[in-house]
Design an enzyme around this catalytic site. Structure first.
Site, PDB file in Angstrom:
ATOM      1  N   SER B 130     -22.908  15.258  -7.336  1.00 59.38           N
ATOM      2  CA  SER B 130     -21.564  14.821  -7.371  1.00 59.38           C
ATOM      3  C   SER B 130     -21.588  13.479  -6.800  1.00 59.38           C
ATOM      4  O   SER B 130     -20.216  12.879  -7.175  1.00 59.38           O
ATOM      5  CB  SER B 130     -20.634  15.804  -6.770  1.00 59.38           C
ATOM      6  OG  SER B 130     -20.962  15.445  -5.093  1.00 59.38           O
ATOM      7  N   LYS B 167     -18.174  14.230  -0.417  1.00 58.51           N
ATOM      8  CA  LYS B 167     -17.238  13.209  -1.512  1.00 58.51           C
ATOM      9  C   LYS B 167     -16.796  12.016  -0.962  1.00 58.51           C
ATOM     10  O   LYS B 167     -16.974  12.018   0.337  1.00 58.51           O
ATOM     11  CB  LYS B 167     -16.090  14.358  -1.921  1.00 58.51           C
ATOM     12  CG  LYS B 167     -16.422  15.545  -2.695  1.00 58.51           C
ATOM     13  CD  LYS B 167     -16.465  15.389  -4.141  1.00 58.51           C
ATOM     14  CE  LYS B 167     -16.708  16.578  -4.797  1.00 58.51           C
ATOM     15  NZ  LYS B 167     -18.031  17.457  -4.018  1.00 58.51           N
TER      16      LYS B 167
END
Lengths: 210, 210
Positions: B130, B167
């Site tokens: 990610s 993230k």
DNA sequence: ATTAGAGGTGAACAAACGAGCACTATATAT
DNA sequence: ATATATAGTGCTCGTTTGTTCACCTCTAAT
């Protein structure tokens, strides 16, 4: 673990350790002898020989005071951190050896339990974006194990036309290529290029956020 | 500061420093002379005398190799590796505190001269892709400074619905978002989500090639 | 009873080492 | 012009240092 020492040997080892700490240089055989009331240098020498054989000391040649402790690296080991201090190379000035003083920017502690490198490794700041697809970006620091050969697929640091470059090394059909991990750069054939040298293989990458 | 050294004296001082580092004992006058192509020991001796007078060296008596650097402590500090040993977290089991013993996979030495983190930092193995656009890929290890808040744009480790996730943290118009650095993943709004907690901020990235 | 290993003695020796001296050279500042 | 400081040569000298020899003592294992 090292071989066992006798009590006497351990005492003598500790004395040497201590002496170096205090004076900045190792004791002579006679200085050791005086401390332990050993009249003959030969008695002392045999202890030193034993310590060398068991891997606690290194004696270089027969020079004066040429005793050195194997220890310092091991100290860190006892504290559970297997750490080398390796030089951090900033820019690579063409024409100078890569580890020339001009190029060194600082030091870096690396855990060689994780990066499987020897103490002769060095770190190199990455410039440019030629390896972006391999997750290596500008400003990253790569840990390089110096060697003049590489296996297919390894990321290497190489000199090409007097410039240091970071590329993936590809062997294909007897030819050698440098492959940038960036779609905007071309594959470079280094077959028969006299100005191409492999400097080392990348063993790890660091990145710092501030 | 110490008195000024001439270029020559500085070179010789650095050579001695280096010699001690490598060998564990100081060089002889003749060894210094050989390095600098000074044929006479007297020429060397006067440099040593000068360095002693200016306070850079200590010479004890006239014994062999009895040169010692004045500031080993100082130097040691400069060269000292400021190293923390931090835990390496493998997987993050839902429901357990992140540093629970079940999660710890090993230890990692980090140089906190470079990663500006406190000793309570930990390392985390990255799973998934990610963050690939930020140059963080599967298998990388991120150094995390534990904290419950983060600034706009920082890469964070967060718990979201009982799962640890990596993230970029985005603050925009009073709302909070988690932004994956991967075009295939969506932006996640974490505003008003009770199952969202910031665990820490990423201060660095490691990668190992084997 | 004997062997093997660790530890030590005392002397003799060559090589390595620091110290010293007289002399030279080359700058820079007075 | 003349100090003054730095840097170096070639040599000698006396000392320190590591090496080696044969031989001794004690302890533990065979």
């Amino acid at each position: 673990m090292k071989k066992e020492l006798t009590d006497r040997q351990k005492s003598i080892y500790e004395f040497i350790e201590n002496f170096v700490q205090i004076h900045g240089y190792p004791p002579t055989l006679r200085e050791i002898g005086k401390e332990f009331e050993i009249a003959s240098t030969f008695g002392v020498k045999r202890h030193i020989d034993a310590l060398v054989k068991k891997g606690y000391l290194i004696v270089e040649g027969s020079a004066s005071r040429a005793i050195s402790l194997v220890d310092p690296a091991e100290k860190a080991e006892e504290e559970n951190l297997n750490v080398y201090s390796i030089p951090l190379v900033g820019r690579v000035a063409a024409g100078f050896p890569i580890l020339a003083e001009q190029n060194i920017e600082g030091k870096l502690a690396i855990d060689h339990n994780l990066f499987s490198v020897k103490p002769d490794a060095f770190a190199l700041k990455v410039r440019g974006d030629s390896m972006i697809n391999a997750g290596i970006v500008e400003g990253d620091v790569v840990i390089v194990s110096p060697q003049t050969n590489a296996r297919n697929g390894e990321i290497i640091v190489a000199m090409l036309a007097d410039e240091a470059t970071l590329k993936r090394f590809i062997v294909k059909g007897g030819d050698y290529y440098l492959m940038p991990e960036n779609d905007n750069y071309p594959l470079i054939s280094v077959k028969n290029r006299e100005d191409f040298t492999i400097i080392g293989v990348v063993k790890g990458v660091y990145r710092f956020y501030n």
